[in-house]
Structure formats: structure tokens, C-alpha cells
Design a protein around this motif. Structure first.
Motif, PDB file in Angstrom:
ATOM      1  N   MET A   1      -8.275   2.211  30.793  1.00  0.00           N
ATOM      2  CA  MET A   1      -7.472   1.942  29.600  1.00  0.00           C
ATOM      3  C   MET A   1      -5.992   1.771  29.917  1.00  0.00           C
ATOM      4  O   MET A   1      -5.250   1.189  29.125  1.00  0.00           O
ATOM      5  CB  MET A   1      -7.666   3.069  28.579  1.00  0.00           C
ATOM      6  N   GLU A   2      -5.556   2.237  31.061  1.00  0.00           N
ATOM      7  CA  GLU A   2      -4.162   2.032  31.459  1.00  0.00           C
ATOM      8  C   GLU A   2      -3.855   0.562  31.722  1.00  0.00           C
ATOM      9  O   GLU A   2      -2.690   0.149  31.663  1.00  0.00           O
ATOM     10  CB  GLU A   2      -3.848   2.857  32.713  1.00  0.00           C
ATOM     11  N   SER A   3      -4.881  -0.231  32.000  1.00  0.00           N
ATOM     12  CA  SER A   3      -4.664  -1.629  32.381  1.00  0.00           C
ATOM     13  C   SER A   3      -5.430  -2.628  31.513  1.00  0.00           C
ATOM     14  O   SER A   3      -5.370  -3.834  31.777  1.00  0.00           O
ATOM     15  CB  SER A   3      -5.057  -1.836  33.851  1.00  0.00           C
ATOM     16  N   ASN A   4      -6.114  -2.178  30.481  1.00  0.00           N
ATOM     17  CA  ASN A   4      -6.929  -3.069  29.652  1.00  0.00           C
ATOM     18  C   ASN A   4      -6.292  -3.222  28.270  1.00  0.00           C
ATOM     19  O   ASN A   4      -6.454  -2.364  27.408  1.00  0.00           O
ATOM     20  CB  ASN A   4      -8.350  -2.512  29.523  1.00  0.00           C
ATOM     21  N   PRO A   5      -5.557  -4.314  28.024  1.00  0.00           N
ATOM     22  CA  PRO A   5      -4.836  -4.459  26.755  1.00  0.00           C
ATOM     23  C   PRO A   5      -5.736  -4.679  25.544  1.00  0.00           C
ATOM     24  O   PRO A   5      -5.280  -4.541  24.407  1.00  0.00           O
ATOM     25  CB  PRO A   5      -3.943  -5.685  26.999  1.00  0.00           C
ATOM     26  N   TYR A   6      -7.019  -4.999  25.765  1.00  0.00           N
ATOM     27  CA  TYR A   6      -7.938  -5.241  24.660  1.00  0.00           C
ATOM     28  C   TYR A   6      -8.870  -4.048  24.395  1.00  0.00           C
ATOM     29  O   TYR A   6      -9.624  -4.053  23.437  1.00  0.00           O
ATOM     30  CB  TYR A   6      -8.799  -6.479  24.950  1.00  0.00           C
ATOM     31  N   GLY A   7      -8.799  -3.045  25.250  1.00  0.00           N
ATOM     32  CA  GLY A   7      -9.782  -1.985  25.222  1.00  0.00           C
ATOM     33  C   GLY A   7      -9.535  -0.912  24.179  1.00  0.00           C
ATOM     34  O   GLY A   7      -8.428  -0.732  23.657  1.00  0.00           O
ATOM     35  N   ILE A   8     -10.594  -0.154  23.896  1.00  0.00           N
ATOM     36  CA  ILE A   8     -10.535   1.059  23.092  1.00  0.00           C
ATOM     37  C   ILE A   8     -11.584   2.007  23.639  1.00  0.00           C
ATOM     38  O   ILE A   8     -12.668   1.577  24.064  1.00  0.00           O
ATOM     39  CB  ILE A   8     -10.769   0.784  21.588  1.00  0.00           C
ATOM     40  N   ALA A   9     -11.264   3.278  23.681  1.00  0.00           N
ATOM     41  CA  ALA A   9     -12.182   4.252  24.255  1.00  0.00           C
ATOM     42  C   ALA A   9     -11.957   5.612  23.602  1.00  0.00           C
ATOM     43  O   ALA A   9     -10.978   5.826  22.872  1.00  0.00           O
ATOM     44  CB  ALA A   9     -11.988   4.364  25.771  1.00  0.00           C
TER      45      ALA A   9
ATOM     46  N   TYR B   1     -10.406  24.976  23.729  1.00  0.00           N
ATOM     47  CA  TYR B   1     -10.717  23.932  22.752  1.00  0.00           C
ATOM     48  C   TYR B   1      -9.992  22.640  23.098  1.00  0.00           C
ATOM     49  O   TYR B   1      -8.932  22.641  23.729  1.00  0.00           O
ATOM     50  CB  TYR B   1     -10.359  24.413  21.335  1.00  0.00           C
ATOM     51  N   ASP B   2     -10.573  21.552  22.635  1.00  0.00           N
ATOM     52  CA  ASP B   2     -10.150  20.212  23.003  1.00  0.00           C
ATOM     53  C   ASP B   2     -10.174  19.355  21.740  1.00  0.00           C
ATOM     54  O   ASP B   2     -10.733  19.757  20.708  1.00  0.00           O
ATOM     55  CB  ASP B   2     -11.151  19.677  24.046  1.00  0.00           C
ATOM     56  N   MET B   3      -9.581  18.171  21.807  1.00  0.00           N
ATOM     57  CA  MET B   3      -9.703  17.181  20.748  1.00  0.00           C
ATOM     58  C   MET B   3     -10.275  15.903  21.333  1.00  0.00           C
ATOM     59  O   MET B   3      -9.916  15.516  22.444  1.00  0.00           O
ATOM     60  CB  MET B   3      -8.342  16.887  20.111  1.00  0.00           C
ATOM     61  N   LEU B   4     -11.163  15.264  20.602  1.00  0.00           N
ATOM     62  CA  LEU B   4     -11.533  13.901  20.939  1.00  0.00           C
ATOM     63  C   LEU B   4     -10.379  13.004  20.519  1.00  0.00           C
ATOM     64  O   LEU B   4      -9.865  13.130  19.402  1.00  0.00           O
ATOM     65  CB  LEU B   4     -12.795  13.470  20.199  1.00  0.00           C
ATOM     66  N   VAL B   5      -9.970  12.101  21.398  1.00  0.00           N
ATOM     67  CA  VAL B   5      -8.871  11.201  21.087  1.00  0.00           C
ATOM     68  C   VAL B   5      -9.312   9.759  21.282  1.00  0.00           C
ATOM     69  O   VAL B   5     -10.123   9.448  22.158  1.00  0.00           O
ATOM     70  CB  VAL B   5      -7.628  11.506  21.954  1.00  0.00           C
ATOM     71  N   ILE B   6      -8.790   8.898  20.424  1.00  0.00           N
ATOM     72  CA  ILE B   6      -9.054   7.465  20.515  1.00  0.00           C
ATOM     73  C   ILE B   6      -7.891   6.855  21.284  1.00  0.00           C
ATOM     74  O   ILE B   6      -6.724   6.984  20.875  1.00  0.00           O
ATOM     75  CB  ILE B   6      -9.166   6.826  19.120  1.00  0.00           C
ATOM     76  N   ILE B   7      -8.189   6.207  22.382  1.00  0.00           N
ATOM     77  CA  ILE B   7      -7.123   5.711  23.255  1.00  0.00           C
ATOM     78  C   ILE B   7      -7.169   4.196  23.395  1.00  0.00           C
ATOM     79  O   ILE B   7      -8.237   3.584  23.410  1.00  0.00           O
ATOM     80  CB  ILE B   7      -7.157   6.375  24.648  1.00  0.00           C
ATOM     81  N   VAL B   8      -5.966   3.620  23.479  1.00  0.00           N
ATOM     82  CA  VAL B   8      -5.816   2.180  23.682  1.00  0.00           C
ATOM     83  C   VAL B   8      -4.698   1.963  24.705  1.00  0.00           C
ATOM     84  O   VAL B   8      -3.994   2.906  25.084  1.00  0.00           O
ATOM     85  CB  VAL B   8      -5.471   1.448  22.357  1.00  0.00           C
ATOM     86  N   HIS B   9      -4.522   0.719  25.107  1.00  0.00           N
ATOM     87  CA  HIS B   9      -3.435   0.374  26.025  1.00  0.00           C
ATOM     88  C   HIS B   9      -2.087   0.572  25.326  1.00  0.00           C
ATOM     89  O   HIS B   9      -1.972   0.350  24.106  1.00  0.00           O
ATOM     90  CB  HIS B   9      -3.598  -1.077  26.468  1.00  0.00           C
ATOM     91  N   PRO B  10      -1.049   0.984  26.056  1.00  0.00           N
ATOM     92  CA  PRO B  10       0.261   1.204  25.430  1.00  0.00           C
ATOM     93  C   PRO B  10       0.823  -0.015  24.701  1.00  0.00           C
ATOM     94  O   PRO B  10       1.622   0.138  23.761  1.00  0.00           O
ATOM     95  CB  PRO B  10       1.152   1.589  26.616  1.00  0.00           C
ATOM     96  N   SER B  11       0.426  -1.214  25.090  1.00  0.00           N
ATOM     97  CA  SER B  11       0.947  -2.426  24.456  1.00  0.00           C
ATOM     98  C   SER B  11       0.282  -2.727  23.117  1.00  0.00           C
ATOM     99  O   SER B  11       0.756  -3.592  22.365  1.00  0.00           O
ATOM    100  CB  SER B  11       0.768  -3.626  25.388  1.00  0.00           C
ATOM    101  N   ASN B  12      -0.789  -2.050  22.796  1.00  0.00           N
ATOM    102  CA  ASN B  12      -1.496  -2.301  21.535  1.00  0.00           C
ATOM    103  C   ASN B  12      -0.624  -1.851  20.365  1.00  0.00           C
ATOM    104  O   ASN B  12      -0.184  -0.704  20.329  1.00  0.00           O
ATOM    105  CB  ASN B  12      -2.826  -1.546  21.536  1.00  0.00           C
ATOM    106  N   PRO B  13      -0.370  -2.722  19.375  1.00  0.00           N
ATOM    107  CA  PRO B  13       0.514  -2.347  18.265  1.00  0.00           C
ATOM    108  C   PRO B  13      -0.108  -1.388  17.252  1.00  0.00           C
ATOM    109  O   PRO B  13       0.611  -0.830  16.406  1.00  0.00           O
ATOM    110  CB  PRO B  13       0.842  -3.695  17.607  1.00  0.00           C
TER     111      PRO B  13
END
Length: 283
Positions: free
Chosen positions: A189-197, A103-115
Motif C-alpha cells: 500500500m505504500e506504493s499502490n495509488p489505487y489500492g485499499i486494504a 487491544y488493536d483496531m482494524l484500519v482501512i489503509i490507502v496510498h498517501p496520495s489518495n484524496p
């Protein structure tokens, strides 16, 4: 995970059998095609453990998307496929058989700098439908545009699961950066500070931030107690019932030893049973 293990082609020496005598040929490497989520979440570790258990039959692991992995299995181009969505009626009609292995989870990911740390399902739906376009609307930096990053294929495992569990009939905006697989999305997403995935638990191995959903972090505690809302099965896919190598590998995956390996980066049958009991009120 090392750079070598992330290559699209990985050769792992595996065993002839889990029993006393081999029932498949070791004359050429057996090909296994997997979605990126399954590949990173458990397959490479599982193949290593299978090798340690059994010996010397080569396995050739190939990272792809679910549509490619399923097609390879159904077209007899691989011993089996690994995916993170249910088979479609059309795939089942062609003889596809799916077997839950973890089993797995869907996760919402952003750049580490996103507050932003926490987000609601309604906010996620608004972002991916294109109704919410600025990070300031969800507690982030006002004036920063939101960049959607997603899959090219509508049949991708993450996309199908996300549409079913989150979008609830709404369409994902066409204004997005589309990439070929979840591995590529995580890397972006490791390099995109505006992204969401959206991705699976494979994202834990990346330098990205995994957002809380409805106040629950995507971790073992909240998987088991049911607080994290987006959980789904992982599958092995065969054409017809599993036979030969596929049957032996599957037997290993669902064994206590295999489930211990599964639990390193994904979730096990026992984890799912705990979640089911928790969601049923402990009954």
C-alpha cells in the motif's frame, strides 16, 4: 522501526526469569511465532523490555500469520504464539488456550496520495464485496479503479475480524491482490495509488493513509470514547495453560510495566475499560 527489526528472524537477549530462579532452560533460543500485527504493534518492544527486566535467555521472534502462529504453539514448535483473532473451536479442541494481552483496531489503509479521507462501513463493505469499483463512487478521483489488496488465508486474523465486524455475511471479492501477511500488504500500500486494504495498528508505522471510519479517526481518543467502530483483542496462545517461559512472559505483558509498553503502539486493559464504559453510556 529499523530494517533489522523488520527481519523475519530477530534474536533478542532476554532474561532467565522474572523471579529469583529460572524455571526453563536457556540452552537454546526459545521460539515465539507471531502474526504481523502483534509483531509490529507490541511484541518486539515487549521483548526488548522483557530483556531489560530480566537478563539473558534468548528469544527468537518469527513473523508469520495467525494460522502459522497458532499451529506452531499447538504442535509444540514454539513456546507460545501471538495472534489477533479468537481461536477456532478446532484449535481449542486441540488444547489451545488464548489470553487477552492488549487491544488493536482494524484500519482501512490507502496510498498517501489518495484524496479520500473518510469512509463509511457501508462503503467499505461495498468496496470489498466488489459492488463499488471506482474511487469516484466514494469521493475519490472518478475513473480510478479500486484495487483490493488482501490476505491469501481465510484464517488470517485481520480477515476473520474484518469478516465478522464489517462484511456481515457478504463475501470478499475474489478480484484482489492476495499477499501472505499484513506486513506485505502494508508494504504494497505504500506504493499502490489505487489500492485499499485492511490491517491493524501496525500500519501506523508505514507510509500509508489511515482513513477515518464514520467520521472517527483511528486514534487513541476515538478508541477510548468508542467512536471508532473496529476494535478487537490481541492474544497470546499456548497449548494448555501458560507454563515456564510463556507464563513468565505473559505475567510481564499483563503487569503495569508491560501494559505501559503495550500502550506505545496498541491499547491497554485500561484503554479497553474506558471504551467499554463509554459505549455503555458512562455507567
Amino acid at each position: 522501526m529499523t530494517k533489522t527489526r523488520n527481519n523475519a528472524w530477530i534474536r533478542i537477549l532476554c532474561a532467565a526469569v522474572l523471579t529469583a530462579a529460572p524455571v526453563w532452560s536457556a540452552a537454546k533460543p526459545a521460539k515465539i511465532v507471531s502474526c504481523s500485527v502483534s509483531f509490529d504493534a507490541y511484541l518486539t518492544d515487549m521483548a526488548d523490555a522483557f530483556a531489560t527486566k530480566t537478563g539473558s535467555t534468548p528469544l527468537q521472534l518469527i513473523r508469520a500469520g495467525v494460522p502459522v502462529a497458532v499451529a506452531a504453539a499447538l504442535n509444540n514448535k514454539s513456546e507460545f504464539g501471538c495472534g489477533c483473532r479468537h481461536l477456532t473451536p478446532e484449535e481449542q479442541a486441540r488444547g489451545g488456550v488464548e489470553t487477552e494481552v492488549g487491544y488493536d483496531m482494524l484500519v482501512i489503509i490507502v496510498h498517501p496520495s489518495n484524496p479520500v479521507e473518510d469512509i463509511s462501513l457501508d462503503q467499505v463493505r461495498g468496496i470489498f464485496s466488489g459492488k463499488i469499483t471506482d474511487w469516484g463512487q466514494v469521493g475519490g478521483v472518478k475513473g480510478r479503479p479500486i484495487v483490493l489488496v488482501g490476505r491469501e488465508s481465510a484464517g488470517a486474523g485481520v480477515t476473520v475480524s474484518f469478516m465478522d465486524m464489517v462484511m456481515k455475511g457478504e463475501h470478499i471479492s475474489d478480484k484482489r491482490l492476495s499477499l501472505a501477511n499484513s506486513g506485505g500488504i502494508e508494504q504494497e500500500m505504500e506504493s499502490n495509488p489505487y489500492g485499499i486494504a485492511v490491517s491493524g495498528l501496525s500500519a501506523r508505522k508505514r507510509r500509508v493513509k489511515l482513513l477515518k471510519l464514520e467520521g472517527a479517526a483511528p486514534d487513541s481518543e476515538h478508541f477510548r470514547n468508542g467512536a471508532y467502530p473496529l476494535a478487537r483483542p490481541l492474544f497470546m496462545v499456548t497449548k494448555g495453560p501458560p507454563q515456564g517461559l510463556a507464563k513468565h512472559f505473559l505475567d510481564f505483558v499483563v503487569s503495569p510495566e508491560g501494559q505501559t509498553v503495550m500502550g506505545r503502539n496498541a491499547y491497554t486493559f485500561e484503554d479497553w475499560a474506558q471504551r467499554t464504559r463509554a459505549l455503555a453510556g458512562g455507567r
